[in-house]
Design an enzyme around this catalytic site. Structure first.
Site, PDB file in Angstrom:
ATOM      1  N   LYS A  78      17.171  41.716  20.879  1.00 19.85           N
ATOM      2  CA  LYS A  78      16.618  43.332  20.245  1.00 19.85           C
ATOM      3  C   LYS A  78      15.234  43.332  21.510  1.00 19.85           C
ATOM      4  O   LYS A  78      15.442  44.467  21.589  1.00 19.85           O
ATOM      5  CB  LYS A  78      16.576  43.763  18.443  1.00 19.85           C
ATOM      6  CG  LYS A  78      17.809  43.997  17.835  1.00 19.85           C
ATOM      7  CD  LYS A  78      19.004  44.700  18.094  1.00 19.85           C
ATOM      8  CE  LYS A  78      20.159  44.628  17.448  1.00 19.85           C
ATOM      9  NZ  LYS A  78      19.840  45.098  16.308  1.00 19.85           N
ATOM     10  N   ASP A 123      13.360  48.379   7.603  1.00 25.38           N
ATOM     11  CA  ASP A 123      15.024  48.782   8.953  1.00 25.38           C
ATOM     12  C   ASP A 123      15.249  48.221   9.865  1.00 25.38           C
ATOM     13  O   ASP A 123      13.814  47.200   9.925  1.00 25.38           O
ATOM     14  CB  ASP A 123      14.361  49.768   8.861  1.00 25.38           C
ATOM     15  CG  ASP A 123      16.387  50.760   9.176  1.00 25.38           C
ATOM     16  OD1 ASP A 123      16.635  52.022   8.913  1.00 25.38           O
ATOM     17  OD2 ASP A 123      17.702  49.736   9.556  1.00 25.38           O
ATOM     18  N   GLY A 124      16.276  48.012  10.570  1.00 29.55           N
ATOM     19  CA  GLY A 124      16.192  47.217  11.409  1.00 29.55           C
ATOM     20  C   GLY A 124      16.419  48.140  12.989  1.00 29.55           C
ATOM     21  O   GLY A 124      15.927  49.214  12.392  1.00 29.55           O
ATOM     22  N   ALA A 125      16.657  47.825  14.112  1.00 25.31           N
ATOM     23  CA  ALA A 125      16.550  48.311  15.370  1.00 25.31           C
ATOM     24  C   ALA A 125      17.816  48.008  16.012  1.00 25.31           C
ATOM     25  O   ALA A 125      18.181  47.025  15.734  1.00 25.31           O
ATOM     26  CB  ALA A 125      14.657  48.804  15.764  1.00 25.31           C
ATOM     27  N   GLY A 160      23.819  53.038  14.724  1.00 23.32           N
ATOM     28  CA  GLY A 160      24.994  53.241  13.516  1.00 23.32           C
ATOM     29  C   GLY A 160      24.722  54.820  12.302  1.00 23.32           C
ATOM     30  O   GLY A 160      25.550  54.697  11.947  1.00 23.32           O
ATOM     31  N   GLU A 164      16.593  58.213   7.843  1.00 23.98           N
ATOM     32  CA  GLU A 164      15.386  56.410   8.819  1.00 23.98           C
ATOM     33  C   GLU A 164      14.385  57.516   8.941  1.00 23.98           C
ATOM     34  O   GLU A 164      12.491  56.899   8.504  1.00 23.98           O
ATOM     35  CB  GLU A 164      16.089  55.731   9.906  1.00 23.98           C
ATOM     36  CG  GLU A 164      16.716  55.470   9.401  1.00 23.98           C
ATOM     37  CD  GLU A 164      17.875  54.203  10.517  1.00 23.98           C
ATOM     38  OE1 GLU A 164      18.440  54.377  11.329  1.00 23.98           O
ATOM     39  OE2 GLU A 164      19.034  53.264   9.957  1.00 23.98           O
TER      40      GLU A 164
HETATM   41  O1  DER Z   1      21.536  53.033  13.559  1.00 30.43           O
HETATM   42  C1  DER Z   1      20.066  52.008  13.087  1.00 30.43           C
HETATM   43  O2  DER Z   1      19.079  52.923  12.923  1.00 30.43           O
HETATM   44  C2  DER Z   1      20.254  50.957  12.835  1.00 30.43           C
HETATM   45  O3  DER Z   1      18.849  50.855  11.758  1.00 30.43           O
HETATM   46  C3  DER Z   1      20.052  49.664  13.841  1.00 30.43           C
HETATM   47  O4  DER Z   1      19.218  50.328  14.961  1.00 30.43           O
HETATM   48  C4  DER Z   1      20.050  48.401  13.387  1.00 30.43           C
HETATM   49  O5  DER Z   1      20.986  48.343  13.173  1.00 30.43           O
HETATM   50  P1  DER Z   1      21.958  46.559  13.022  1.00 30.43           P
HETATM   51  O6  DER Z   1      20.128  45.749  12.059  1.00 30.43           O
HETATM   52  O7  DER Z   1      23.198  47.128  12.665  1.00 30.43           O
HETATM   53  O8  DER Z   1      21.525  46.040  14.418  1.00 30.43           O
END
Ligand code: DER
Length: 235
Positions: free
Chosen positions: A125, A85-87, A101, A107
């Site tokens: 980030k 996952d992203g952050a 998001g 998550e």
């Molecule tokens: O909303 C979330 O938790 C997303 O994972 C966010 O943390 C990262 O979103 P992005 O990859 O669009 O920057």
């Protein structure tokens, strides 16, 4: 390289950790989207088999369905092999801010149930302290008397330099509603918070709070894609 190309590079690198037969937590957001696309592509090409995806949002569920990724949920798979996952922010100890998001609750449930949680980010980030930037620290709250809860959040943060706490609105001009039917109050902190664990517990103790976007001590690995290449940081 554009920011989106960096996101894709980090995402593809994370998918190298995926092995056939794994149960995968599928993240949400523009970076995780590339990882889910890549998993779909490798399944289609037969380079991956027997994958089960556990989506962290309805949005990711739809994307995974459209890619033919077999899906399940935490009830059927309470232990997940790997989540990607992203952050929104990553500090030097791999603490995260997530949830801009709006998917932070699912998550955190899914990534908290994972043996390995790989975070994928572009270098923008990376921060010294999470919550120190002027960006939102999301808190999922029940809709019932959300203003009361927002006021209680402001009260808690008084002891940490203070914060603004604002209800998040969707594109339709009405309160944003999460996949779980809750609201999000975004906290904008005046300065970095020092000991995050204490803040985390105080926020979670407020009855109207469901969960917050600080993911402390959860990431196993962070993959950072930058202009000069890809860095991998392990816990
Ligand atoms: O909303 C979330 O938790 C997303 O994972 C966010 O943390 C990262 O979103 P992005 O990859 O669009 O920057």
């Amino acid at each position: 390289l554009t920011q989106d190309e960096l996101k894709r590079i980090a995402a593809y690198k994370a998918v190298d950790f995926v092995k056939s037969g794994m149960v995968l937590g599928l993240g949400t957001g523009s970076t995780a989207k590339h990882a889910v696309d890549r998993i779909g592509e490798l399944l289609r090409r037969g380079e991956l088999e027997n994958i089960v995806g556990i989506p962290t949002s309805k949005k990711t569920q739809e994307q995974a369905l459209s890619l033919g990724i077999p899906l399940s949920d935490l009830d059927s798979h309470p232990v997940i092999d790997l989540s990607i996952d992203g952050a929104d922010e990553v500090d030097p100890r791999l603490n995260l801010v997530k949830g801009r998001g709006g998917s932070l609750l699912r998550e955190k449930m899914i990534e908290g149930a994972s043996k390995k949680f790989v975070v994928i980010v572009d270098e923008s980030k990376m921060v010294k302290h999470i919550g120190g930037s002027k960006l939102a620290l999301p808190v999922e709250v029940v809709p019932f008397c959300w203003e009361f809860t927002a006021e209680r959040l402001r009260g808690v943060m008084e002891g940490y330099g203070g914060c603004e706490a604002k209800l998040r609105f969707g594109e339709n001009g009405r309160a944003f509603v999460t996949d779980n039917g809750n609201y999000i109050v975004d906290m904008y902190l005046e300065k970095d918070m020092g000991d995050l664990r204490v803040v985390s517990d105080e926020i979670l103790r407020l009855p109207g709070v469901v969960e917050h976007g600080m993911f402390l001590d959860m990431a196993s690995t962070v993959i950072i894609a930058g202009e000069l290449g890809v860095k991998i940081k392990n816990k």
